[in-house]
Design an enzyme around this catalytic site. Structure first.
Site, PDB file in Angstrom:
ATOM      1  N   GLN A 126       0.732  -1.376  -0.087  1.00  0.00           N
ATOM      2  CA  GLN A 126       0.120  -0.019  -0.122  1.00  0.00           C
ATOM      3  C   GLN A 126       0.921   1.231   0.086  1.00  0.00           C
ATOM      4  OE1 GLN A 126      -2.007   0.518   3.827  1.00  0.00           O
ATOM      5  NE2 GLN A 126      -3.431   1.914   2.933  1.00  0.00           N
ATOM      6  N   GLY A 127       0.862   1.944  -1.102  1.00  0.00           N
ATOM      7  CA  GLY A 127       1.855   3.278  -1.336  1.00  0.00           C
ATOM      8  C   GLY A 127       0.881   4.383  -1.150  1.00  0.00           C
ATOM      9  N   SER A 129       0.847   6.790   2.285  1.00  0.00           N
ATOM     10  CA  SER A 129       1.716   7.685   3.116  1.00  0.00           C
ATOM     11  C   SER A 129       3.138   8.162   2.445  1.00  0.00           C
ATOM     12  CB  SER A 129       2.126   6.882   4.360  1.00  0.00           C
ATOM     13  OG  SER A 129       0.958   6.428   5.327  1.00  0.00           O
ATOM     14  N   GLU A 244     -13.175  -2.022   6.036  1.00  0.00           N
ATOM     15  CA  GLU A 244     -12.658  -2.885   7.104  1.00  0.00           C
ATOM     16  C   GLU A 244     -13.218  -2.011   8.466  1.00  0.00           C
ATOM     17  OE1 GLU A 244     -11.967  -5.648   8.020  1.00  0.00           O
ATOM     18  OE2 GLU A 244     -10.138  -6.660   7.059  1.00  0.00           O
ATOM     19  N   SER A 383      -4.487   7.171  13.112  1.00  0.00           N
ATOM     20  CA  SER A 383      -4.074   7.067  14.163  1.00  0.00           C
ATOM     21  C   SER A 383      -5.099   7.311  15.176  1.00  0.00           C
ATOM     22  CB  SER A 383      -2.935   8.275  14.578  1.00  0.00           C
ATOM     23  OG  SER A 383      -3.529   9.701  14.646  1.00  0.00           O
ATOM     24  N   ASN A 384      -4.965   6.954  16.650  1.00  0.00           N
ATOM     25  CA  ASN A 384      -6.022   7.028  17.567  1.00  0.00           C
ATOM     26  C   ASN A 384      -6.265   8.605  17.712  1.00  0.00           C
ATOM     27  OD1 ASN A 384      -5.776   4.178  17.388  1.00  0.00           O
ATOM     28  ND2 ASN A 384      -5.352   4.056  19.756  1.00  0.00           N
ATOM     29  N   GLU A 385      -5.180   9.425  17.690  1.00  0.00           N
ATOM     30  CA  GLU A 385      -5.783  10.801  17.868  1.00  0.00           C
ATOM     31  C   GLU A 385      -6.581  11.318  16.728  1.00  0.00           C
ATOM     32  OE1 GLU A 385      -2.386   9.844  18.066  1.00  0.00           O
ATOM     33  OE2 GLU A 385      -2.586   9.724  20.197  1.00  0.00           O
TER      34      GLU A 385
HETATM   35  C1  LIG Z   1       4.462   0.057  11.270  1.00  0.00           C
HETATM   36  C2  LIG Z   1       3.535   0.787  10.308  1.00  0.00           C
HETATM   37  C3  LIG Z   1       3.173   0.084   9.096  1.00  0.00           C
HETATM   38  C4  LIG Z   1       2.612   1.051   8.237  1.00  0.00           C
HETATM   39  N1  LIG Z   1       2.223   0.699   7.173  1.00  0.00           N
HETATM   40  C5  LIG Z   1       1.587   1.372   5.927  1.00  0.00           C
HETATM   41  C6  LIG Z   1       1.485   1.027   4.580  1.00  0.00           C
HETATM   42  O1  LIG Z   1       1.702  -0.136   4.416  1.00  0.00           O
HETATM   43  N2  LIG Z   1       1.091   1.854   3.724  1.00  0.00           N
HETATM   44  C7  LIG Z   1       1.282   3.398   4.125  1.00  0.00           C
HETATM   45  O2  LIG Z   1       0.625   3.892   3.087  1.00  0.00           O
HETATM   46  N3  LIG Z   1       1.101   3.780   5.492  1.00  0.00           N
HETATM   47  C8  LIG Z   1       1.638   2.864   6.168  1.00  0.00           C
HETATM   48  N4  LIG Z   1       1.991   3.470   7.622  1.00  0.00           N
HETATM   49  C9  LIG Z   1       1.636   4.931   7.727  1.00  0.00           C
HETATM   50  C10 LIG Z   1       0.577   5.115   8.823  1.00  0.00           C
HETATM   51  O3  LIG Z   1      -0.590   5.328   8.154  1.00  0.00           O
HETATM   52  C11 LIG Z   1       1.193   6.613   9.187  1.00  0.00           C
HETATM   53  O4  LIG Z   1       2.132   6.584  10.153  1.00  0.00           O
HETATM   54  C12 LIG Z   1      -0.154   7.522  10.199  1.00  0.00           C
HETATM   55  O5  LIG Z   1      -0.857   7.873   9.168  1.00  0.00           O
HETATM   56  C13 LIG Z   1       0.574   8.544  10.826  1.00  0.00           C
HETATM   57  O6  LIG Z   1       1.224   9.512  10.103  1.00  0.00           O
HETATM   58  P1  LIG Z   1       2.654   9.819  10.478  1.00  0.00           P
HETATM   59  O7  LIG Z   1       3.498   8.645  11.047  1.00  0.00           O
HETATM   60  O8  LIG Z   1       3.367  10.790   9.255  1.00  0.00           O
HETATM   61  O9  LIG Z   1       2.506  10.733  11.728  1.00  0.00           O
HETATM   62  P2  LIG Z   1       1.941  12.213  11.818  1.00  0.00           P
HETATM   63  O10 LIG Z   1       0.653  12.511  11.009  1.00  0.00           O
HETATM   64  O11 LIG Z   1       3.115  13.113  11.802  1.00  0.00           O
HETATM   65  O12 LIG Z   1       1.429  12.269  13.446  1.00  0.00           O
HETATM   66  C14 LIG Z   1       2.283  12.188  14.508  1.00  0.00           C
HETATM   67  C15 LIG Z   1       1.385  12.545  15.736  1.00  0.00           C
HETATM   68  O13 LIG Z   1       0.461  13.604  15.516  1.00  0.00           O
HETATM   69  C16 LIG Z   1      -0.880  13.277  15.907  1.00  0.00           C
HETATM   70  N5  LIG Z   1      -1.734  13.944  15.024  1.00  0.00           N
HETATM   71  C17 LIG Z   1      -1.476  14.310  13.859  1.00  0.00           C
HETATM   72  N6  LIG Z   1      -2.520  15.170  13.229  1.00  0.00           N
HETATM   73  C18 LIG Z   1      -3.097  15.460  14.446  1.00  0.00           C
HETATM   74  C19 LIG Z   1      -4.430  16.323  14.527  1.00  0.00           C
HETATM   75  N7  LIG Z   1      -4.925  16.794  13.758  1.00  0.00           N
HETATM   76  N8  LIG Z   1      -5.023  16.205  15.864  1.00  0.00           N
HETATM   77  C20 LIG Z   1      -4.385  15.398  16.850  1.00  0.00           C
HETATM   78  N9  LIG Z   1      -3.396  14.862  16.544  1.00  0.00           N
HETATM   79  C21 LIG Z   1      -2.690  14.787  15.544  1.00  0.00           C
HETATM   80  C22 LIG Z   1      -0.805  11.754  15.149  1.00  0.00           C
HETATM   81  O14 LIG Z   1      -1.950  11.126  15.986  1.00  0.00           O
HETATM   82  C23 LIG Z   1       0.236  11.440  15.888  1.00  0.00           C
HETATM   83  O15 LIG Z   1       0.227  10.807  17.148  1.00  0.00           O
HETATM   84  C24 LIG Z   1       2.560   2.463   8.644  1.00  0.00           C
HETATM   85  C25 LIG Z   1       2.851   3.110   9.617  1.00  0.00           C
HETATM   86  C26 LIG Z   1       3.517   2.293  10.709  1.00  0.00           C
HETATM   87  C27 LIG Z   1       3.995   2.809  11.964  1.00  0.00           C
END
Ligand SMILES: Cc1cc2nc3c(=O)[nH]c(=O)nc-3n(C[C@H](O)[C@H](O)[C@H](O)COP(=O)(O)OP(=O)(O)OC[C@H]3O[C@@H](n4cnc5c(N)ncnc54)[C@H](O)[C@@H]3O)c2cc1C
Lengths: 398, 373
Positions: A126-127, A129, A244, A383-385
């Site tokens: 899945q591409g 992020s 899902e 994310s849970n947030e």
């Molecule tokens: C092990 C793992 C596997 C993954 N696999 C895939 C995959 O196969 N394909 C893919 O496309 N992506 C994948 N992801 C990416 C995942 O979907 C992102 O990590 C996720 O969307 C969060 O983005 P970020 O890591 O950039 O964190 P950020 O968006 O930078 O967030 C950082 C923190 O800020 C909080 N936050 C952000 N915005 C807000 C807001 N508006 N209000 C309150 N809190 C906020 C977040 O909840 C988090 O705690 C994977 C991630 C992990 C860790």
């Protein structure tokens, strides 16, 4: 929990249980029961066994291998897979890209992709992020520019789970940078062996190689690998993520973790009795079981409503399932660490000990790494947030 | 009550922070982690020059004659940098056991060499079947031809991979707990890195020749006092680690942009950072109390207090560690980025010489901290 199920549903679950026990190799299931990860080959082998019996993609349209099951039956299916320690069919295939192609793809795309996707002949990743598009997914920048019969793709994806196993990647790409950000996104299928694609590993905190960076440098993608309409990719992504609704809770996974905790806590001694009889431990375990059962009932309520009125618009209860499910999955990993005690502290690649050393207790290899690794569950899949934001918006209506 | 660092302690702390800032950046640390022996011998020599390796024992034995409070100062700085050298193993545990229980000859033979950085020690105590009990030992010492041998298996021995001599706890024929010195060559080792990267080993002793520490075979008191001081300094180390996790997170919230604004613009996340700060302050206070308790003379009170401190520290570290990773999103999950390594170190600290339930049980059964009116 069985009290909440009808006789027919219970019989349905039991039939699946019997099938998994008989048809899926026992050695694979035994390894998973001990907390080990399935290899790529094992995942593929098992998915093919399920597929041969119509059990790999039951939620797809019937003509492409689906079953006309109720939402509850689909849930029981995924739950029984977990409880039987069968490797889950590749979710990127079966839960993500498959339904998108089945719903929005051309006939040619369905013919070309759906059978090998169901049978794990293609492994998808899945591409979505990107480094600067995580929670704010619509900020993605990877561009696809039309050039005759091709799109030329440039940019970078990150956190791509198991791209090292994958043959293809389904991507969100920007096809129109001039409009509102959600409106210029398209859904594109890319062959990872195409010239200009580079996959680089990312090491996670537990030492595992599970996610990757994927780079696109002038990758030429045939235009017939665009799914649906250009610039409608955001809608398809929402469809994919909303598909899902109950699976994210991971009830089956939590239950298998709890069952293993109970088994191992019966073998571990603390203060001269089995740990499972230690009052503090028992209180922790029981609380986890109660919360898991509450989560399962919430899942069943959502499914019952879905069975009655069909899948509706996004419901904040899905967010409840994601938040609580990920938290309980995480708590279960922590409780297992607790069971292992000091035996959890060493980082080990193998359970083999030098001659005459006592054998390691089960869990010594995986307990603490899984605790660290599972911190991911509250970060990915929205994310849970972000989920709390959805709930807050729905109930406060600001 | 001395609630702040003394001038001397401040100087010590600044000196170490300064050294580590220059020599222990995260990338250097990552390189050390993946290479034998898993830590830096050059820095070990620097610690010797600074007097850190002899800090807690008498000047007569090449030490600096400082107390366990100074060890806590050192470890808080080490916690900030996530130091990998076997300081807890060799100095806090091994050398303090020798200093407390050893005969004058043993001290003279061992401590100056530890202080100079020429000799590494470890304490082999934990056993698989004993879980966290420090008295329920399966390792036994027997007398043979005027000497002693020790038989048993120890696990999770910090620094057990590289120690030249190991202090081993074992049941004596009278059923007492004795401490025995065993030469490295007399043990079989199954070496590994702990989950946090520090090195260690499981050790197998099969009639290993052993020398009792000191003249009396009953060493339970000496061992208890050294374990208490180890728990107190681990509290300090965890506080250093938590402090870094908080500031890494705060920095990240200020710089990471999503939805067109820094993450920290979300009040929901501001409050999460504030709660981490609350947890840190609670831990800092209890780590200070533990440090003060080491100076007291009431053994029961000392024991209860350091364990109570460890409870607070472990609770705070769990909260801060999990939140720090969470608020970083995906980047917090990576090996390259430091925050996960702090989570791992504090998770291991929380399971060293007792875990949360063990500590709750122990402080509770010993009467807790506040008496009934
Ligand atoms: C092990 C793992 C596997 C993954 N696999 C895939 C995959 O196969 N394909 C893919 O496309 N992506 C994948 N992801 C990416 C995942 O979907 C992102 O990590 C996720 O969307 C969060 O983005 P970020 O890591 O950039 O964190 P950020 O968006 O930078 O967030 C950082 C923190 O800020 C909080 N936050 C952000 N915005 C807000 C807001 N508006 N209000 C309150 N809190 C906020 C977040 O909840 C988090 O705690 C994977 C991630 C992990 C860790």
């Amino acid at each position: 929990m069985d009290i909440a199920l009808s006789k027919e549903d219970r019989a349905f679950a039991e039939k699946l249980r019997g099938f998994f026990a008989e048809e899926v190799p026992a050695d694979i299931r035994a390894r998973l029961a001990r907390g080990e990860h399935p290899t790529k080959d094992e995942v593929v082998t098992c998915q093919r066994i399920l597929n041969a019996h119509g059990l790999a993609v039951p939620h797809w349209p019937v003509e492409w291998g689906g079953q006309n099951w109720t939402p509850l039956q689909r849930h029981l299916w995924s739950e029984e897979i977990a409880l039987a320690h069968v490797p889950m069919p590749i979710s990127f295939n079966t839960a993500m890209v498959g339904p998108v192609i089945a719903n929005f793809g051309t006939d040619a795309q369905k013919q070309r992709f759906l059978p090998p996707t169901a049978n794990a002949d293609i492994w998808w990743c899945q591409g979505f992020s990107e480094p600067n598009a995580g929670s704010d997914l619509a900020a993605l920048k990877t561009s696809a520019v039309r050039d005759g019969a091709h799109y030329v793709v440039n940019g970078q994806k990150i956190w791509t789970t198991l791209a090292q196993y994958a043959d293809w990647i389904f991507c969100l790409v920007r096809t129109d940078p001039t409009v509102k950000k959600q409106q210029g996104i398209s859904f594109l299928l890319v062959d990872l062996s195409a010239p200009g694609v580079t996959v680089r590993p990312i090491r996670l905190i537990d030492g595992s190689h599970e996610v990757n960076e994927v780079f696109f440098d002038n990758v030429r993608v045939p235009a017939d690998q665009l799914v649906g309409e250009e610039n409608r990719g955001w809608d398809y992504a929402k469809f994919l993520l909303g598909n899902e609704r109950t699976g994210v809770a991971g009830v089956g996974l939590i239950k298998t973790r709890i069952a293993r905790i109970k088994r191992l806590a019966g073998q571990a001694a603390a203060h001269g009795r089995p740990l499972v009889d230690d009052p503090l431990f028992r209180a922790r375990l029981t609380r986890l079981e109660v919360e898991t059962t509450a989560l399962e009932m919430s899942v069943l309520r959502v499914l019952a409503r879905e069975g009655r009125v069909g899948p509706g618009k996004p419901d904040p209860v899905s967010s409840v399932l994601k938040i609580k499910g990920s938290e309980l999955q995480q708590e279960a990993t922590e409780l297992l660490v607790h069971v292992l005690g000091p035996a959890a502290l060493a980082y080990r690649e193998t359970a083999d000990m030098p001659d005459r050393f006592a054998p390691l207790p089960e869990g010594a290899l995986d307990a603490l790494p899984t605790y660290f690794n599972w911190r991911k569950a509250s970060i990915y899949s929205g994310s849970n947030e972000i989920q709390r934001g959805i709930i807050a918006k729905a109930i406060l209506k600001f | 009550m001395e609630l702040e660092y003394t001038d001397e302690q401040r100087l010590l702390s600044d000196t170490i922070d300064d050294l580590l800032e220059k020599q222990y950046d995260p990338n250097t640390r990552l390189r050390l982690l993946d290479r034998e022996p898993g830590w830096s011998r050059e820095l070990w020599a620097r610690y010797a020059e600074l007097g850190l390796l002899g800090l807690p024992f008498d000047e007569a034995y090449g030490g600096a004659g400082r107390g366990p409070a100074e060890l806590a100062v050192v470890l808080e700085s080490f916690g900030r940098a996530l130091v990998l050298e076997p300081y807890v193993a060799s100095v806090v545990l091994g050398a303090q056991l020798v200093a407390r229980a050893g005969s004058p000859e043993q001290k003279a033979a061992i401590l100056p060499r530890v202080a100079a950085g020429d000799l590494l020690l470890a304490f082999a105590h934990t056993e698989a079947a004993a879980r966290w009990s420090s008295t329920d030992l399966g390792t036994v010492a027997v007398r043979v031809d005027g000497g002693w041998t020790v038989t048993g298996q120890k696990i999770a021995v910090l620094g057990g991979d590289s120690a030249d001599k190991v202090v081993v706890s074992a049941k004596t024929p009278d059923g007492e707990i004795g401490l025995f010195l065993v030469e490295g060559a007399a043990l079989r080792r199954a070496p590994y890195a702990f989950q946090d990267g520090l090195r260690g080993a499981d050790l197998l002793l099969r009639s290993a020749p052993a020398e009792p520490l000191g003249s009396t075979l009953a060493a339970a008191d000496a061992m208890a006092s050294v374990l208490d001081s180890a728990i107190a300094v681990l509290c300090a180390e965890a506080v250093g680690a938590m402090e870094r996790m908080l500031w890494l997170t705060v920095e990240y919230l200020k710089t990471r942009v999503q939805f067109g604004q820094p993450l920290g613009a979300n009040q929901a996340l501001q409050h999460r950072a504030a709660d981490m700060f609350v947890a840190l302050e609670q831990a800092r206070s209890m780590a200070l109390l533990a440090r003060l308790a080491l100076g007291g003379d009431d053994v029961g009170e000392r024991r209860r207090t350091v364990r109570a401190a460890k409870i607070q520290v472990d609770l705070s570290a769990r909260h801060i560690g999990q939140e720090a990773v969470q608020l970083h999103g995906g980047i917090g999950m990576t090996w390259e980025y430091p925050v996960g390594h702090y989570l791992k170190r504090t998770a291991v600290i929380a399971r060293t010489f007792g875990d949360l339930d063990e500590l709750l049980e122990s402080v509770g059964t010993e009467g807790g901290l506040i008496s009934a009116s």
